[in-house]
Motif scaffolding. Structure first.
Motif, mmCIF file in Angstrom:
data_model
loop_
_atom_site.group_PDB
_atom_site.id
_atom_site.type_symbol
_atom_site.label_atom_id
_atom_site.label_comp_id
_atom_site.label_asym_id
_atom_site.label_seq_id
_atom_site.Cartn_x
_atom_site.Cartn_y
_atom_site.Cartn_z
ATOM 1 N N PRO A 1 0.840 -1.194 0.000
ATOM 2 C CA PRO A 1 0.000 0.000 0.000
ATOM 3 C C PRO A 1 0.878 1.247 0.000
ATOM 4 O O PRO A 1 1.951 1.251 0.595
ATOM 5 C CB PRO A 1 -0.785 -0.101 1.311
ATOM 6 C CG PRO A 1 -0.656 -1.505 1.755
ATOM 7 C CD PRO A 1 0.645 -2.001 1.209
ATOM 8 N N ARG A 2 0.419 2.293 -0.676
ATOM 9 C CA ARG A 2 1.259 3.487 -0.738
ATOM 10 C C ARG A 2 0.434 4.760 -0.736
ATOM 11 O O ARG A 2 -0.753 4.751 -1.027
ATOM 12 C CB ARG A 2 2.150 3.437 -1.977
ATOM 13 C CG ARG A 2 1.378 3.659 -3.249
ATOM 14 C CD ARG A 2 2.296 3.802 -4.430
ATOM 15 N NE ARG A 2 1.904 2.832 -5.445
ATOM 16 C CZ ARG A 2 2.636 1.801 -5.791
ATOM 17 N NH1 ARG A 2 3.789 1.594 -5.235
ATOM 18 N NH2 ARG A 2 2.197 0.973 -6.707
ATOM 19 N N VAL A 3 1.108 5.838 -0.392
ATOM 20 C CA VAL A 3 0.541 7.170 -0.492
ATOM 21 C C VAL A 3 1.435 7.938 -1.452
ATOM 22 O O VAL A 3 2.648 7.942 -1.287
ATOM 23 C CB VAL A 3 0.525 7.874 0.885
ATOM 24 C CG1 VAL A 3 -0.025 9.290 0.762
ATOM 25 C CG2 VAL A 3 -0.304 7.067 1.878
ATOM 26 N N GLY A 4 0.846 8.551 -2.469
ATOM 27 C CA GLY A 4 1.696 9.258 -3.414
ATOM 28 C C GLY A 4 0.911 9.987 -4.469
ATOM 29 O O GLY A 4 -0.319 9.995 -4.460
ATOM 30 N N SER A 5 1.648 10.624 -5.352
ATOM 31 C CA SER A 5 0.997 11.428 -6.374
ATOM 32 C C SER A 5 1.716 11.262 -7.701
ATOM 33 O O SER A 5 2.792 10.676 -7.772
ATOM 34 C CB SER A 5 1.001 12.900 -5.958
ATOM 35 O OG SER A 5 2.335 13.342 -5.814
ATOM 36 N N GLY A 6 1.121 11.789 -8.750
ATOM 37 C CA GLY A 6 1.745 11.718 -10.066
ATOM 38 C C GLY A 6 0.992 12.577 -11.044
ATOM 39 O O GLY A 6 -0.104 13.054 -10.759
ATOM 40 N N ARG A 7 1.585 12.781 -12.193
ATOM 41 C CA ARG A 7 0.919 13.551 -13.228
ATOM 42 C C ARG A 7 1.391 13.072 -14.587
ATOM 43 O O ARG A 7 2.589 12.846 -14.782
ATOM 44 C CB ARG A 7 1.228 15.048 -13.074
ATOM 45 C CG ARG A 7 0.564 15.920 -14.125
ATOM 46 C CD ARG A 7 0.591 17.379 -13.741
ATOM 47 N NE ARG A 7 1.865 18.025 -14.014
ATOM 48 C CZ ARG A 7 2.183 18.588 -15.181
ATOM 49 N NH1 ARG A 7 1.328 18.576 -16.182
ATOM 50 N NH2 ARG A 7 3.345 19.159 -15.351
ATOM 51 N N ILE A 8 0.454 12.897 -15.511
ATOM 52 C CA ILE A 8 0.802 12.661 -16.910
ATOM 53 C C ILE A 8 0.036 13.697 -17.703
ATOM 54 O O ILE A 8 -1.186 13.649 -17.776
ATOM 55 C CB ILE A 8 0.426 11.246 -17.381
ATOM 56 C CG1 ILE A 8 1.255 10.190 -16.657
ATOM 57 C CG2 ILE A 8 0.614 11.116 -18.883
ATOM 58 C CD1 ILE A 8 0.960 8.762 -17.065
ATOM 59 N N GLY A 9 0.733 14.633 -18.288
ATOM 60 C CA GLY A 9 0.066 15.691 -19.047
ATOM 61 C C GLY A 9 -0.922 16.429 -18.176
ATOM 62 O O GLY A 9 -0.594 16.875 -17.081
ATOM 63 N N ALA A 10 -2.165 16.523 -18.649
ATOM 64 C CA ALA A 10 -3.185 17.274 -17.918
ATOM 65 C C ALA A 10 -3.782 16.460 -16.776
ATOM 66 O O ALA A 10 -4.497 16.997 -15.938
ATOM 67 C CB ALA A 10 -4.289 17.696 -18.888
ATOM 68 N N ALA A 11 -3.513 15.168 -16.748
ATOM 69 C CA ALA A 11 -4.134 14.309 -15.733
ATOM 70 C C ALA A 11 -3.250 14.213 -14.497
ATOM 71 O O ALA A 11 -2.076 13.884 -14.583
ATOM 72 C CB ALA A 11 -4.383 12.918 -16.311
ATOM 73 N N THR A 12 -3.845 14.506 -13.337
ATOM 74 C CA THR A 12 -3.118 14.354 -12.085
ATOM 75 C C THR A 12 -3.690 13.159 -11.338
ATOM 76 O O THR A 12 -4.815 12.736 -11.599
ATOM 77 C CB THR A 12 -3.260 15.603 -11.196
ATOM 78 O OG1 THR A 12 -4.651 15.824 -10.949
ATOM 79 C CG2 THR A 12 -2.661 16.823 -11.861
ATOM 80 N N ALA A 13 -2.902 12.609 -10.428
ATOM 81 C CA ALA A 13 -3.357 11.449 -9.658
ATOM 82 C C ALA A 13 -2.860 11.554 -8.233
ATOM 83 O O ALA A 13 -1.803 12.136 -7.974
ATOM 84 C CB ALA A 13 -2.846 10.161 -10.306
ATOM 85 N N TYR A 14 -3.645 11.021 -7.320
ATOM 86 C CA TYR A 14 -3.221 10.940 -5.924
ATOM 87 C C TYR A 14 -3.712 9.606 -5.389
ATOM 88 O O TYR A 14 -4.866 9.218 -5.611
ATOM 89 C CB TYR A 14 -3.811 12.087 -5.098
ATOM 90 C CG TYR A 14 -3.268 12.121 -3.682
ATOM 91 C CD1 TYR A 14 -2.061 12.746 -3.395
ATOM 92 C CD2 TYR A 14 -3.957 11.500 -2.643
ATOM 93 C CE1 TYR A 14 -1.547 12.764 -2.105
ATOM 94 C CE2 TYR A 14 -3.448 11.510 -1.345
ATOM 95 C CZ TYR A 14 -2.243 12.145 -1.091
ATOM 96 O OH TYR A 14 -1.735 12.157 0.183
#
Lengths: 330, 269
Positions: free
Chosen positions: A287-300
């Motif tokens: 399990p993890r806590v984190g973030s990311g982004r590809i182009g216009a799409a962000t993720a958490y």
């Protein structure tokens, strides 16, 4: 038909055409964007555009064919004859990504139950209680060399991105899209240098280029539910959504590496969409806590009661974080 | 870069370049990374780099470093020698204008030099800290997707796993917020009470939990799954973002230590 009657018809047709041509310049931003949304899903077209973001420019080509059941679309990086480049083909519920760097084609499928779900038509509403403000910014010549109206879709708060759209006066197709952060700064531009409406598009035009054909197929999820596996309980929801957002759909979605379908909650403010995936952790997956982004799409991604909860959307990074952290079991 | 090329770029974005010339320019764009970098720079910043917006940008943009600004200045000075690709190599955008003009005229060299000088002024405090953090991130070398430890939480400074996603895809301000536990809870409680946005410029807390990055292949899967429900306008941004994502350097993958999601992407159904 008598000659006089024919004359009347010609006159009426002429008035109609003149009326519609003039009307495009008179339409309210709301009406124009509504027309644009319709054009995006009802037209067949091909064209070429530049994508400018993250300090780079990529040249893309798109072929989009409207079909009885949805559409088929091919989007690829223009890299010169015979040079393999990334390509994305969406056909019905299947999305194939051709990746020259690994010589693979990653195939993803939507669940059969999602059927005709082909994305939500954006609903642009103006008004003080709406999350976006629509601003007419005049007429100009677009990069395709045709008259266009420029409309800004301005985010009223920091939970969403805005757009500045160049909408072709005749076809209502967006010929240029500037994606704006909540401060109004441009973070990504898609600029069409050529856009043609097509009445007929052949199957061949929707085939991947020769340079990427024959890549090894890799499954990107959507396998049938193995017998005896209980689906994940669907009672997940988002306790507090940012203003203007609402939960519009609950789905199940197979994600790569999953041993069962994930719960897929769909949240929208009418223009932007956020997906929330809730997965029971698979064996051996930390399990993890984190973030990311590809182009216009962000993720958490975060962990809620032992489940991996991931929010993804074309929104500012804090919006996906806020939404993911508000997901709770019922 | 010649004035002629400036005019062509300007005309292209204004839709006033004749078709034949546009074709030639696009072909040149395709084979000239320096020109692409310059165009990206111009089109995104326009000619309206103003002090006010620069100051606003300096609060949040990861670009504030005297050395970096000096390199940009040098790049502009050396433009005739086609050295604009310095910017591309750094993967950093110049500060953007808050009021992007409808007519994106390409700025004159003098105006741009002035802009760089003005841009140097508002640097300080948090802005510099953010800039240093941003530059530190950009300095991380590209690493293999799904390399050993791909599923483990990793420290920013030692994160080869999601480096391609990290270098250009993660906003340093989000990192700053994520790196500080206090900042994150502050952000949420601020939201709950007043619905007002909390500050992005949360100081980096040395004792906070380490931020983690979603491995690139797994992130791509989420984005693809999301693209099925995003609207037709946003979907174009989402899908082209996927296709334009920097290509990670490939390295042998050890299946024994790779997270399941990565295995699927690497060939196991």
């Amino acid at each position: 038909m008598r000659p006089r009657s024919v004359q009347r018809w010609v006159l009426a047709l002429g008035l109609l055409l003149a009326g519609s041509a003039g009307a495009a310049a008179q339409l309210s931003p709301e009406e124009l964007l509504e027309r644009m949304s319709t054009a995006l899903v009802t037209r067949s077209y091909d064209g070429e555009f530049l994508r400018m973001a993250d300090g780079r420019v990529d040249r893309f080509r798109v072929v989009h064919r409207r079909e009885a059941q949805g559409f088929t679309e091919r989007v690829y990086v223009v890299a010169g004859p015979g040079v393999p480049a990334r390509e994305i083909i969406r056909q019905g519920n299947e999305l194939r990504r051709y990746l020259p760097e690994t010589r693979e084609v990653v195939v993803g499928r939507a669940n059969a139950t999602e059927g005709a779900l082909l994305g939500y038509l954006p609903l642009f509403h103006d008004g003080h209680d709406q999350p976006y403000e629509l601003v007419a910014e005049g007429r100009t010549t677009s990069t395709t060399g045709r008259p266009a109206r420029v409309i800004q879709v301005r985010a009223r708060d920091e939970f969403r991105l805005g757009y500045r759209l160049w909408v072709d006066e005749t076809t209502a197709m967006p010929t240029r899209t500037d994606l704006l952060d909540p401060d109004g700064k441009i973070i990504e531009q898609l600029v069409f240098t050529e856009l043609r409406l097509r009445s007929r598009i052949s199957d061949e035009e929707l085939q991947p280029s020769r340079a990427v054909r024959g890549y090894a197929k890799v499954s990107g999820g959507a396998e049938p539910l193995p017998p005896g596996v209980e689906p994940l309980r669907s009672g997940w929801h988002v306790a507090h959504l940012p203003p203007g957002f609402r939960l519009v759909r609950r789905l199940f979605k197979w994600l790569p590496g999953g041993t069962e379908p994930a719960t897929h909650l769909v949240v929208t403010d009418g223009v932007a969409t956020v997906s929330v995936f809730v997965e029971r952790p698979a064996m051996g997956r930390v399990p993890r806590v984190g973030s990311g982004r590809i182009g216009a799409a962000t993720a958490y991604t975060t962990v809620v009661e032992g489940h991996q909860v991931t929010a993804v959307g074309e929104v500012p990074s804090r919006t996906v974080e806020v939404i993911a952290r508000q997901v709770v079991p019922q | 870069m010649s004035e002629r090329l400036h005019e062509q770029l300007s005309a292209l974005l204004d839709g006033e370049l004749p078709t034949g010339e546009a074709e030639l320019l696009l072909a040149r764009l395709q084979r000239d990374p320096g020109l692409r970098a310059t165009l990206a720079c111009y089109t995104l910043s326009g000619d309206a780099i103003r002090v006010s917006s620069l100051q606003a940008a300096a609060q949040v943009e990861p670009v504030a470093s005297a050395g970096f600004a000096a390199r940009i200045g040098a790049a502009i000075e050396a433009e005739e020698q086609q050295q604009a690709s310095v910017l591309a190599g750094m993967n950093v955008l110049p500060p953007l204008s808050a009021e992007a003009p409808l007519r994106l005229a390409v700025p004159t060299r003098r105006a741009r030099r002035g802009a760089v000088r003005r841009w140097l002024q508002p640097l300080g405090g948090v802005a510099v800290a953010a800039g240093v953090a941003g530059l530190a991130l950009m300095a991380i070398p590209y690493g293999p997707v799904g390399s050993p430890g791909g599923s483990q939480p990793v420290q920013v400074a030692a994160a080869p796993v999601a480096a391609p996603a990290l270098v250009t895809l993660v906003e340093p301000k989000a990192l700053l917020a994520a790196a500080s536990g206090a900042g994150s809870s502050q952000l949420l409680s601020g939201l709950d009470s007043a619905g007002e946005p909390a500050s992005y410029t949360t100081p980096l807390s040395p004792s906070g939990p380490a931020p983690t990055f979603i491995p690139a292949a797994e992130l791509a899967s989420y984005v693809v799954a999301h693209s099925e429900v995003s609207g037709p306008l946003a979907r174009r941004n989402v899908l082209t973002g996927l296709a334009a994502e920097p290509v990670p350097a490939m390295a042998p993958v050890n299946p024994a230590v790779v997270a399941p999601a990565v295995e699927v992407e690497s060939g196991k159904p």
